[in-house]
Write a protein that holds these residues in place. Structure first.
Motif, PDB file in Angstrom:
ATOM      1  N   LEU A  40      71.255  -3.710 -10.086  1.00  0.00           N
ATOM      2  CA  LEU A  40      70.041  -4.047  -9.597  1.00  0.00           C
ATOM      3  C   LEU A  40      70.432  -5.404  -8.900  1.00  0.00           C
ATOM      4  CD1 LEU A  40      67.522  -2.993 -12.229  1.00  0.00           C
ATOM      5  CD2 LEU A  40      68.348  -1.463 -10.327  1.00  0.00           C
ATOM      6  N   ASP A  44      62.019  -3.170 -14.294  1.00  0.00           N
ATOM      7  CA  ASP A  44      60.946  -4.030 -14.969  1.00  0.00           C
ATOM      8  C   ASP A  44      61.811  -5.215 -15.831  1.00  0.00           C
ATOM      9  OD1 ASP A  44      58.671  -5.185 -15.904  1.00  0.00           O
ATOM     10  OD2 ASP A  44      58.317  -3.396 -16.958  1.00  0.00           O
ATOM     11  N   CYS A  45      61.992  -4.274 -17.043  1.00  0.00           N
ATOM     12  CA  CYS A  45      62.835  -4.845 -17.921  1.00  0.00           C
ATOM     13  C   CYS A  45      64.325  -5.387 -17.726  1.00  0.00           C
ATOM     14  CB  CYS A  45      62.896  -4.252 -19.461  1.00  0.00           C
ATOM     15  SG  CYS A  45      64.146  -2.977 -19.337  1.00  0.00           S
ATOM     16  N   GLU A  85      66.901  -4.590 -19.029  1.00  0.00           N
ATOM     17  CA  GLU A  85      67.651  -4.604 -20.306  1.00  0.00           C
ATOM     18  C   GLU A  85      67.475  -3.073 -20.767  1.00  0.00           C
ATOM     19  OE1 GLU A  85      64.376  -6.487 -23.250  1.00  0.00           O
ATOM     20  OE2 GLU A  85      66.166  -7.851 -22.849  1.00  0.00           O
ATOM     21  N   GLY A  86      67.502  -2.171 -20.076  1.00  0.00           N
ATOM     22  CA  GLY A  86      67.533  -0.707 -20.592  1.00  0.00           C
ATOM     23  C   GLY A  86      66.670  -0.341 -21.450  1.00  0.00           C
ATOM     24  N   ILE A  87      65.379  -0.979 -21.666  1.00  0.00           N
ATOM     25  CA  ILE A  87      64.344  -0.444 -22.364  1.00  0.00           C
ATOM     26  C   ILE A  87      63.068   0.125 -22.011  1.00  0.00           C
ATOM     27  CG2 ILE A  87      65.324  -1.602 -24.513  1.00  0.00           C
ATOM     28  CD1 ILE A  87      63.176  -3.781 -23.973  1.00  0.00           C
ATOM     29  N   GLY A 115      62.713   1.893 -18.794  1.00  0.00           N
ATOM     30  CA  GLY A 115      63.070   3.081 -18.198  1.00  0.00           C
ATOM     31  C   GLY A 115      62.428   3.534 -16.698  1.00  0.00           C
ATOM     32  N   THR A 116      62.232   2.095 -16.161  1.00  0.00           N
ATOM     33  CA  THR A 116      61.780   2.455 -14.847  1.00  0.00           C
ATOM     34  C   THR A 116      62.765   2.388 -13.681  1.00  0.00           C
ATOM     35  OG1 THR A 116      61.629  -0.061 -14.613  1.00  0.00           O
ATOM     36  CG2 THR A 116      59.390   1.177 -15.206  1.00  0.00           C
ATOM     37  N   CYS A 117      63.985   2.194 -13.936  1.00  0.00           N
ATOM     38  CA  CYS A 117      65.195   1.645 -12.895  1.00  0.00           C
ATOM     39  C   CYS A 117      65.612   2.977 -12.512  1.00  0.00           C
ATOM     40  CB  CYS A 117      65.862   0.542 -13.429  1.00  0.00           C
ATOM     41  SG  CYS A 117      66.857   1.034 -14.947  1.00  0.00           S
TER      42      CYS A 117
HETATM   43  S1  FES Z   1      64.803  -1.699 -15.631  1.00  0.00           S
HETATM   44 FE1  FES Z   1      63.896  -1.282 -17.782  1.00  0.00          FE
HETATM   45  S2  FES Z   1      65.370   0.174 -18.237  1.00  0.00           S
HETATM   46 FE2  FES Z   1      66.192  -0.497 -16.428  1.00  0.00          FE
END
Ligand code: FES
Lengths: 242, 253
Positions: free
Chosen positions: B34, B57-58, B60-62, B64-66
């Motif tokens: 990203l 969004d996060c 950090e892999g939690i 789920g938007t990416c």
């Molecule tokens: S940006 Fe949140 S899981 Fe990838």
């Protein structure tokens, strides 16, 4: 509420009778495919085992054919039980096909027309699972031919009613028929290889204790059926039975 | 490192859209996927072009938007990783990377790489909750739960709702997502009162949008949380059971 992106087969507003309402669900259709699949698998196994009688000579297999017609002995009128089984099988076959057809349409719709630019490189799906619809169609076409050849007799010039041994030899002596039979059975093998494994998943009989054995069962069952069935045309072609 | 990107560009829902190629030069191997896109976007903005829209969004892999399709693999071909956790060191200098949005009739593209994942919210709304008593805080560990059951419930609950399962499925089926959301409640005592109602409602909602499962297991392979298709079998069983359950007798435990 998103209105775009819904699968276009919008469900009818009017409530259908319970059984149709039940069948409309994809999960139920898969469940029914698994159950009808079990019936068909049982039939395939019995059919292959019964045909093994050709290796014991014409009297044995002809007596087997007669025993099928006489199923139930004096308890039921002659051939009635056989007809009940035939009708049951036809229904299972028809439902299996209808559910497959309907799910395929649903899935094509759900997937839409746009494909990924980079063709999907399948990691878990195997050849058998991805070719179910094609192997299934081959099996349907073959079943029609097979019935015309060995049950109705219209595709077999030397057909003799009530003499399965002679009919089978007359049929498999024709090289194209033997080849078609072999191809169809390989397709059947692919179909049941995925089917036997997959049906446990569809009915929810999934348990870490025996999950690994589902693969073994699928391979073992398929190997026995395919090898058994392929042995007949090969035996006729090489003159082992004549 | 220097890369060539082939990215899906689409101005809005229902617009035609097309692939465009971008040169991405001087990308740090330490950056995440990203961050690499951020970097490319900065240059696009400087050059007066529209930046590539992607969901995140996060990071950090939690959340789920990416999720995006990277070279034909949901979240890239590194197993068990969301796009935001994928690093550029996994790529080679000079690579050509194709980035596409998820494709499914149920999740139309909104813009560029962003798809409408709201059907997943509709599925949750249909039953992905438990009813609890308000009032005094209950003691911790008041309800005994077998360790293994708590673990499998947690495994299912690790679903981040990214829709990679749907993107990976040749049938665009929502089974892995829905079954994970069901399993995480249905496996626990707290989820029992609404178990069958929940299962039937969520599956029915799912089927309004997505395809049906043909047991390919591609979803399990694509899932950034490696959620097992065993959950799908569990869902299938509960759905059938739910169809036959006499709801008037559901109070028994
Ligand atoms: S940006 Fe949140 S899981 Fe990838």
């Amino acid at each position: 509420m998103t209105t775009t992106g819904r699968r276009s087969d919008t469900k009818p507003a009017r409530k259908l009778p319970w059984i149709l309402e039940f069948y409309r669900s994809d999960v139920v259709k898969k469940w029914i495919m698994a159950l009808s699949g079990i019936i068909l698998l049982g039939y395939i196994a019995a059919h292959m085992l019964g045909n093994m009688k050709v290796y014991f000579g014409p009297e044995e297999i002809n007596a087997y054919g007669e025993a099928l017609r006489d199923l139930g002995g004096h308890l039921v009128p002659r051939t009635h039980l056989l007809w009940i089984m035939r009708i049951g099988l036809t229904i299972a076959f028809a439902i299996h096909i209808h559910a497959a057809y309907s799910l395929t349409r649903t899935n094509l719709q759900a997937r839409g027309r746009v494909r990924y630019d980079v063709p999907r490189e399948y990691l878990a799906a195997n050849y058998a699972s991805r070719t179910m619809r094609y192997s299934g169609v081959i099996v349907i076409l073959f079943v029609v031919f097979h019935l015309a050849d060995l049950t109705w007799g219209n595709a077999n010039p030397d057909f003799m009613r009530g003499n399965p041994y002679a009919n089978m030899i007359a049929s498999f002596e024709r090289v194209p028929v033997a080849i078609a039979y072999i191809v169809a059975n390989l397709a059947l093998g692919l179909h049941i290889l995925h089917g036997v494994w997959s049906l446990f998943q569809s009915i929810g009989a999934n348990n870490a204790v025996y999950n690994k054995w589902r693969r073994y069962l699928a391979w073992g069952f398929t190997a026995v059926i395919v090898l058994g069935n392929l042995s007949f045309p090969i035996a006729v072609q090489f003159g082992i039975i004549s | 490192m220097d890369l060539t990107l082939k990215v899906w560009r689409q101005d809005g829902p229902g617009e035609p859209g097309e692939f465009k190629e971008y040169e991405a030069k001087g990308i740090s191997a330490d950056s995440s996927f990203l961050e690499m896109l951020d970097f490319v976007n900065e240059r696009l903005v400087e050059a007066g072009e529209e930046p590539i829209e992607f969901d995140h969004d996060c990071r950090e892999g939690i959340c789920g938007t990416c999720g995006v399709m990277i070279n034909g693999h949901p979240h890239g071909d590194q197993k068990g990783t969301a796009t935001c956790q994928l690093h550029m060191r996994k790529f080679n200098d000079g690579d050509r990377i194709v980035i596409e949005p998820w494709r499914a009739t149920g999740m139309p593209v909104i813009r560029d790489l962003i798809v409408d994942r709201s059907p997943l919210d509709r599925i949750i709304e249909a039953g992905g909750y438990v009813s609890v008593n308000t009032g005094g805080t209950p003691d911790a560990n008041l309800i005994p739960i077998p360790q293994m059951a708590a673990e499998s419930s947690m495994d299912a609950a690790s679903c981040i709702g990214c829709a990679a399962c749907i993107a990976a499925c040749p049938n665009s089926a929502g089974q892995l997502f829905t079954s994970a959301k069901l399993a995480h409640l249905n496996l626990l005592p707290q989820g029992q009162p609404e178990r069958y109602e929940r299962t039937v409602a969520m599956v029915d909602k799912m089927e309004e949008f997505f395809g049906s499962c043909t047991n390919h297991a591609e979803c399990e392979e694509a899932c950034p949380k490696s959620i097992s298709i065993d959950n799908i079998a569990f869902m299938n069983r509960d759905y059938i059971a739910g169809k036959f359950k006499d709801r008037r007798k559901a109070g028994q435990s």
